[in-house]
Design an enzyme around this catalytic site. Structure first.
Site, short mmCIF file in Angstrom:
data_model
loop_
_atom_site.label_atom_id
_atom_site.label_comp_id
_atom_site.label_asym_id
_atom_site.label_seq_id
_atom_site.Cartn_x
_atom_site.Cartn_y
_atom_site.Cartn_z
N CYS A 165 4.29 2.55 -2.30
CA CYS A 165 4.81 1.19 -2.37
C CYS A 165 6.30 1.27 -2.71
CB CYS A 165 4.01 0.35 -3.38
SG CYS A 165 4.06 1.00 -5.07
N ARG B 16 1.97 -0.56 -7.21
CA ARG B 16 0.96 -1.19 -6.35
C ARG B 16 0.08 -0.14 -5.67
NH1 ARG B 16 5.19 -4.95 -3.18
NH2 ARG B 16 6.54 -3.22 -3.82
#
Length: 326
Positions: free
Chosen positions: A278, A283
């Site tokens: 990410c 994430r």
């Protein structure tokens, strides 16, 4: 009547027993059903071990169970309301010290993590519950780090603070008393297989049976948006895309069947080697949690440097725009 007359083979895989025909095919179907059932049970068990529901945590805290609850959010958010008895931990506490890596946001060293856990009063046997208000991404990043170095008694609060609040459970404003400091050392089984570096990503891009998965927003993936901290806009050439937040709803993580459908639709299956990235490995840690803990995938790694590191290396290529397959 001899045995050869009681049981004798016939054509098409049939077996004739005392004048009656039985088929092997139903046995194969039964075996497949049993294998599927065992797999589903394993997934349910893994999900139960990886997640704790708000009702469970509320009950355990009321009972005074020795659970270390960590609120993985900025300090200001924590002081506006948090789960009672929860201690606040935010990114600088578990990120690398300045100068340890050429780019920011990388993982803290094992030594730094041991000092953090010592400050929190943890021991190698401590049960830790993590939560946030960011679709479990920040909680999963800390979960990933603890697993990486060998603390395995960890769960994520399913649905985070939002699910807790929706159910009407109490929140506190004042932090709990500081715990008694310990001398924490990682003694459990480490999980270095959860970590990917830049070289791993380059090698994976050359493997037809492997996937580099971008879980940022579509705007970031196409280069229309560049988040602060990254050095260029775009994506790693050859990477696939699936936004990390598709795995959750307001109540928490989707059930394993829906999750599997979402990943399978993108060709992200358990037989492939997968590296997730990410902006800075936060994430993507949530997606690794989903794949390994809720779906049972065995070969998934989190690219720690993620887009910050890739975009910092000016000699590395990037792509912008909508993929032709979209």
């Amino acid at each position: 009547m001899g045995l050869e007359r009681l049981v004798r083979p016939t054509v098409h895989g049939q077996i004739s027993v005392a004048g009656k025909r039985h088929y092997e095919t139903p046995l194969i179907i039964i075996k497949l059903l049993l294998i599927t059932a065992v797999y589903c049970l394993c997934i349910v068990r893994a999900e139960a071990e990886a997640l704790i529901q708000p009702e469970q945590l509320n009950r355990r805290l009321a009972q005074g169970d020795p659970v270390l609850v960590l609120d993985v959010r900025p300090r200001v958010s924590y002081l506006l309301g948090h789960i009672p008895k929860a201690h606040n931990v935010w990114r600088p506490a578990y990120q690398a010290n300045e100068g340890d890596f050429p780019v920011s946001g990388m993982r803290a060293s094992q030594t730094k993590m041991e000092k953090l856990l010592s400050h929190l009063g943890a021991t190698p046997d401590t049960e830790i519950v993590l939560y946030d208000d960011y679709q479990s991404a920040d909680a999963a990043r800390l979960w990933w780090l603890l697993k990486l170095y060998g603390h395995n008694n960890i769960t994520l609060l399913n649905g985070g603070l939002k699910a807790w609040s929706t159910l009407g459970f109490k929140q506190a404003i004042m932090p709990p008393e500081s715990p008694k400091t310990t001398k924490y050392r990682f003694t459990g089984t480490p999980h270095p297989e959860y970590l990917a570096g830049l070289t791993d990503v380059k090698e994976t891009l050359q493997d037809d049976k492997a996937i580099v998965l971008d879980v940022r927003s579509f705007e970031e993936f196409t280069g229309r948006k560049r988040k602060s901290g990254s050095h260029r806009a775009g994506r790693i050439p050859g990477s696939s895309w699936l936004a990390f937040d598709r795995t959750v709803n307001e109540s928490g993580f989707l059930n394993p069947e829906k999750l599997q459908d979402i990943f399978s639709e993108k060709g992200i299956t358990s037989d492939k080697s997968i590296i997730v990235y990410c902006q800075s490995g936060v994430r993507s840690a949530q997606t690794l949690f989903v794949l390994t803990q809720l779906l049972g995938y065995e070969n998934v790694r989190n690219y720690d440097g993620s887009w910050i590191e890739w975009s910092w290396n000016r000699d590395l290529p990037l792509l912008k725009g909508k993929p032709e397959t979209e």
